[in-house]
Design an enzyme around this catalytic site. Structure first.
Site, PDB file in Angstrom:
ATOM      1  N   ASP A   1      44.645  43.798  43.486  1.00  0.00           N
ATOM      2  CA  ASP A   1      44.123  42.988  42.371  1.00  0.00           C
ATOM      3  C   ASP A   1      42.858  43.631  41.818  1.00  0.00           C
ATOM      4  OD1 ASP A   1      46.117  41.186  42.909  1.00  0.00           O
ATOM      5  OD2 ASP A   1      44.822  39.883  44.121  1.00  0.00           O
TER       6      ASP A   1
HETATM    7  N1  URA Z   1      46.921  40.405  48.412  1.00  0.00           N
HETATM    8  C1  URA Z   1      46.185  39.883  47.426  1.00  0.00           C
HETATM    9  O1  URA Z   1      46.096  38.675  47.280  1.00  0.00           O
HETATM   10  N2  URA Z   1      45.534  40.713  46.601  1.00  0.00           N
HETATM   11  C2  URA Z   1      45.561  42.058  46.740  1.00  0.00           C
HETATM   12  O2  URA Z   1      44.938  42.778  45.966  1.00  0.00           O
HETATM   13  C3  URA Z   1      46.337  42.604  47.785  1.00  0.00           C
HETATM   14  C4  URA Z   1      47.013  41.747  48.613  1.00  0.00           C
END
Ligand code: URA
Length: 241
Positions: free
Chosen positions: A106
């Site tokens: 993310d």
């Molecule tokens: N899980 C998440 O919620 N975000 C990420 O960036 C990676 C795994």
């Protein structure tokens, strides 16, 4: 690697178009075994032949694999009209055509991301069938207890009914804050955040520490990257336990 066309090899490794590679050759900027080579279609073996481009020794590689310590604020995409991507922050010296992130973090997640141009490798990392565990450090709003661990480790159901595969979880603290080290082998959308959300908790900060047995280089500052060594690359597909 076997025999390859010279212009194709130069285009791939020097981050230039086939056309520009042909021009470099035509302009006499390329030598093959110490002699200038003017034929773009010359077949060469990069493992055996000595090639230079503009006087620099040329090491041909079929694919590149880059460890990035992803900072916050960049997106895991190759291009975007507005937002900065993980490819935008790769230095020119490592850039190649067709680079992409092997998996997604993310925008606000930091840590280990592999950037490559090898589609089969990326698929192998991402597909749950290959059992490559990704290890995250999640700083949480509240401490987790044994019940939470048991739920996560037996395969939690997310708010929308999506079933997760069993995770491996260890409660920890990070700078005195409640946190967990969690290992998952899938990559559902916002998966770690949604897993803790399903427990009534909240992920305040998320950082990926490891893929398989490959650990994020502790000496690599956020936003920096470097090529992976062959030994490191193998660690990706080795399970710790
Ligand atoms: N899980 C998440 O919620 N975000 C990420 O960036 C990676 C795994």
């Amino acid at each position: 690697m076997g025999l390859k066309r010279l212009d194709k090899l130069i285009a791939l490794n020097c981050n230039v178009s086939r056309r520009d590679a042909r021009k470099l050759i035509k302009d006499g900027a390329v030598t093959l075994n110490s002699a200038v080579v003017l034929r773009a279609e010359e077949l060469v073996d990069p493992d055996v032949d000595d090639i230079t481009v503009k006087g620099y020794n040329f090491t041909a590689k079929e694919h590149v694999y880059i460890m990035l310590n992803k900072p916050q604020g960049v997106i895991s995409a190759t291009t975007d009209p507005k937002k900065k991507t993980v490819i935008d922050i790769i230095p020119e010296s490592l850039k190649r055509r067709s680079l992409f992130p092997a998996g997604r973090l993310d925008r606000d997640t930091t840590g280990l991301l592999i950037i490559t141009d090898d589609g089969a490798f990326a698929h192998k990392i991402m597909s749950p069938a290959h059992h490559v565990y990704k290890t995250y450090q999640a700083v949480l709003s509240f401490p987790i207890d044994e019940n939470d661990v048991a739920k996560l480790e037996s395969g939690i159901t997310l708010g929308d009914g999506t079933e997760c595969l069993p995770a491996k979880v260890k409660p920890v603290t990070v700078d005195g804050l409640p946190a967990a080290i969690i290992k998952i082998r899938e990559g559902k959308y916002h998966q770690v955040k949604r897993m803790f959300h399903a427990l009534g908790n909240n992920v305040e900060q998320l950082r990926r520490l490891q893929i398989g047995s490959l650990k994020l280089d502790a000496a690599l500052p956020e936003g920096d990257c470097r090529e992976l060594t062959e030994e490191e690359l193998e660690l990706v597909f080795i399970d710790e336990e």
